[in-house]
Structures are given as structure tokens and as C-alpha cells.
Design an enzyme around this catalytic site. Structure first.
Site, PDB file in Angstrom:
ATOM      1  N   HIS A   1      52.290  35.350  33.197  1.00  0.00           N
ATOM      2  CA  HIS A   1      51.520  35.837  34.342  1.00  0.00           C
ATOM      3  C   HIS A   1      52.498  36.163  35.465  1.00  0.00           C
ATOM      4  O   HIS A   1      53.081  35.265  36.063  1.00  0.00           O
ATOM      5  CB  HIS A   1      50.545  34.713  34.738  1.00  0.00           C
ATOM      6  CG  HIS A   1      49.707  34.988  35.918  1.00  0.00           C
ATOM      7  ND1 HIS A   1      49.698  34.165  37.027  1.00  0.00           N
ATOM      8  CD2 HIS A   1      48.814  35.969  36.169  1.00  0.00           C
ATOM      9  CE1 HIS A   1      48.834  34.623  37.903  1.00  0.00           C
ATOM     10  NE2 HIS A   1      48.289  35.721  37.416  1.00  0.00           N
ATOM     11  N   ARG A   2      52.728  37.460  35.717  1.00  0.00           N
ATOM     12  CA  ARG A   2      53.700  37.923  36.728  1.00  0.00           C
ATOM     13  C   ARG A   2      55.150  37.571  36.371  1.00  0.00           C
ATOM     14  O   ARG A   2      56.000  37.459  37.244  1.00  0.00           O
ATOM     15  CB  ARG A   2      53.377  37.355  38.106  1.00  0.00           C
ATOM     16  CG  ARG A   2      51.929  37.524  38.549  1.00  0.00           C
ATOM     17  CD  ARG A   2      51.724  37.033  39.968  1.00  0.00           C
ATOM     18  NE  ARG A   2      50.358  36.595  40.185  1.00  0.00           N
ATOM     19  CZ  ARG A   2      49.907  36.033  41.286  1.00  0.00           C
ATOM     20  NH1 ARG A   2      50.727  35.828  42.305  1.00  0.00           N
ATOM     21  NH2 ARG A   2      48.663  35.666  41.400  1.00  0.00           N
TER      22      ARG A   2
ATOM     23  N   GLU B   1      52.771  40.284  31.447  1.00  0.00           N
ATOM     24  CA  GLU B   1      51.674  40.858  32.232  1.00  0.00           C
ATOM     25  C   GLU B   1      52.235  41.827  33.275  1.00  0.00           C
ATOM     26  O   GLU B   1      53.211  41.517  33.964  1.00  0.00           O
ATOM     27  CB  GLU B   1      50.898  39.760  32.951  1.00  0.00           C
ATOM     28  CG  GLU B   1      49.734  40.312  33.765  1.00  0.00           C
ATOM     29  CD  GLU B   1      49.311  39.428  34.930  1.00  0.00           C
ATOM     30  OE1 GLU B   1      48.124  39.426  35.245  1.00  0.00           O
ATOM     31  OE2 GLU B   1      50.182  38.757  35.530  1.00  0.00           O
TER      32      GLU B   1
ATOM     33  N   ASP C   1      50.810  44.034  36.589  1.00  0.00           N
ATOM     34  CA  ASP C   1      49.710  44.285  37.519  1.00  0.00           C
ATOM     35  C   ASP C   1      49.780  45.739  37.982  1.00  0.00           C
ATOM     36  O   ASP C   1      50.792  46.162  38.552  1.00  0.00           O
ATOM     37  CB  ASP C   1      49.822  43.359  38.731  1.00  0.00           C
ATOM     38  CG  ASP C   1      49.536  41.907  38.376  1.00  0.00           C
ATOM     39  OD1 ASP C   1      48.438  41.645  37.851  1.00  0.00           O
ATOM     40  OD2 ASP C   1      50.398  41.047  38.621  1.00  0.00           O
TER      41      ASP C   1
ATOM     42  N   HIS D   1      51.253  42.622  42.281  1.00  0.00           N
ATOM     43  CA  HIS D   1      50.008  41.856  42.192  1.00  0.00           C
ATOM     44  C   HIS D   1      49.083  42.092  43.376  1.00  0.00           C
ATOM     45  O   HIS D   1      47.896  42.373  43.213  1.00  0.00           O
ATOM     46  CB  HIS D   1      50.303  40.355  42.081  1.00  0.00           C
ATOM     47  CG  HIS D   1      49.061  39.532  42.017  1.00  0.00           C
ATOM     48  ND1 HIS D   1      48.432  39.041  43.138  1.00  0.00           N
ATOM     49  CD2 HIS D   1      48.304  39.140  40.959  1.00  0.00           C
ATOM     50  CE1 HIS D   1      47.344  38.383  42.779  1.00  0.00           C
ATOM     51  NE2 HIS D   1      47.242  38.425  41.465  1.00  0.00           N
TER      52      HIS D   1
END
Length: 244
Positions: free
Chosen positions: A11-12, A38, A40, A53
């Protein structure tokens, strides 16, 4: 029986080790076993897709205001890393095109598609860069999801569901390939239902809390979406080496 392999989705990026959504955090994630990165998706004023993000640039760059109000050439001049550590000074806000070129042959991609993203442009880019078969997509906006599956029915979708009834809601709209769920809500019944329908179970363990990592392993999730691969990977390796 040996412990199952659990695919690590970051995640990020490995954002406790390097500034989030940068090449540096991506490299750190790959170092600790991540097989999915991931990205965004956010759009600049002139339509260039970036890996950021937040809606605004304030928190993770030396810029101010909304990304959507800035031209790509100006976004490209920003520093997206000094806020985290001067060791990473000069890391830019990467474009999605650059990220896909960088990840080719290294990892697959999880696209978190933010509101305002031009769906046709994203689909074109993913196909052009050769990631149509090596990615999946999540939409917070159901309308965007419906547009996407009309334009790219062959691409994979991730949905969020806490139980089988909610998963059935999404199955009436699309054909999910992945479902994200809190690890404590994973039951044998839920996992068997998912596997019967060709859906992988992804445990959600985002942010800095690592307390549920062991639970993810015990619940036999197929994947885990997390921020701390450097903590999770040793736990998984220990379980696998134990042979059960």
C-alpha cells in the site's frame, strides 16, 4: 504440510522505509517480497496520470494545492521525498507511465483509481504498457467501476466485502477477481465461497499496525495488502520454514 504462500501487496510502497508512492518506496517493497505494487491514480490539469495518494500535494511534496490544478511539467519539478528524509531528497512525483515502465518484469500492479481519473485514458495506458493481464483495479466510486467494466471487461477487479452477502452484491455488478476483507472477518465459509467463484481473498492490514500479521497467516489469506512488508515477510518465512 508447508504453510501457504501469501502474495504481498504493498500500500503506497514500503512507506515506513521510504517516501510513499515513489520509486524509492517501490524498491524497498520489492526487496521485502512484494509481488504487487499499489499505484494511486490522480490526474494533472493537462490530463497526465500521476502516482499520488492525496488530492493535494501539500502532505507529501514541497508543492501546494490540488494536483488537478497543476500542469504536469510543474508537478515534475516537485520534491516528493524530503518531507520523509533528506536521504531521499529529489525523488519526484512519478507518472503512472513511468511507474509501469519501471515495474515491467518486476511486479504486478494494483490500481487504486481515484475520483476524477479519466477511465479511457487509464485503460489505454495500461494496455499500451502491457499490464492488462498483470494488474487489478479498485474504484471507490461505483459509477466509475461500471464505466470501467464496460470499456475493459477483460481486466481484473478488486472489491471490498465483509461477508458473503456483500460480495454477492458486487458479483451482480461485475466479476471480481479479488476481494479485500479485514483479517478477523475471514472464515472458512467465506474463503471456500471465494475460491469456488475464482476469487482470491486479500486481507487488509494497511497503515502502521502490524498486530494482525500473524492472524493473516493463520486465516490462510491468499494475499495481504499492507504497508510493512519488512515485518510481514519474516513472519511468513518463519511459518513456511517450520513446515506447517
Amino acid at each position: 504440510m508447508a504453510a501457504q504462500n501469501i502474495e504481498i501487496v504493498v500500500h503506497r510502497g514500503a512507506n515506513a522505509l521510504a517516501p510513499e508512492n515513489t520509486i524509492a518506496s517501490t524498491d524497498s517493497a520489492l526487496k521485502y517480497g512484494a509481488t504487487w505494487i499499489e499505484l494511486d491514480i490522480r490526474k494533472s490539469k493537462d490530463g497526465v496520470l500521476f502516482n499520488l495518494h492525496d488530492e493535494t500535494l501539500d502532505r507529501t511534496t514541497n508543492g501546494k494545492g490540488r494536483l488537478a490544478d497543476m500542469l504536469a511539467k510543474d508537478v515534475g519539478k516537485l520534491d516528493a521525498s524530503s518531507w520523509f528524509s533528506l536521504l531521499y531528497q529529489g525523488e519526484p512525483v512519478p507518472t503512472i507511465a513511468y511507474m509501469l515502465d519501471y515495474l515491467k518484469g518486476k511486479a504486478k500492479v494494483f490500481f487504486d483509481v481515484k475520483r476524477g481519473t479519466p477511465i479511457p485514458a487509464l485503460i489505454h495506458l495500461v494496455r499500451e504498457k502491457g499490464f492488462a493481464d498483470n494488474s487489478f483495479f479498485w474504484f471507490a466510486d461505483e459509477g466509475m467501476l461500471r464505466e470501467f467494466i464496460t470499456l475493459a471487461p477483460e481486466m481484473k477487479i478488486k472489491v471490498n466485502a465483509g461477508d458473503i452477502d456483500r460480495l454477492k452484491y458486487w458479483q451482480a455488478i461485475c466479476k471480481p477477481s479479488f476481494v479485500e476483507i479485514a483479517p478477523e472477518k475471514i472464515t472458512d465459509k467465506f474463503r471456500k465461497y471465494c475460491h469456488k467463484h475464482g476469487i482470491k481473498v486479500m486481507a487488509a492490514c494497511q497503515e502502521d499496525d502490524t498486530s494482525q500479521f500473524q492472524l493473516v497467516i493463520d486465516k490462510q489469506a491468499d494475499m495481504v495488502n499492507l504497508d510493512r512488508p519488512e515485518v510481514f515477510q519474516p513472519l511468513l518465512t518463519k511459518k513456511q520454514n517450520a513446515g506447517y
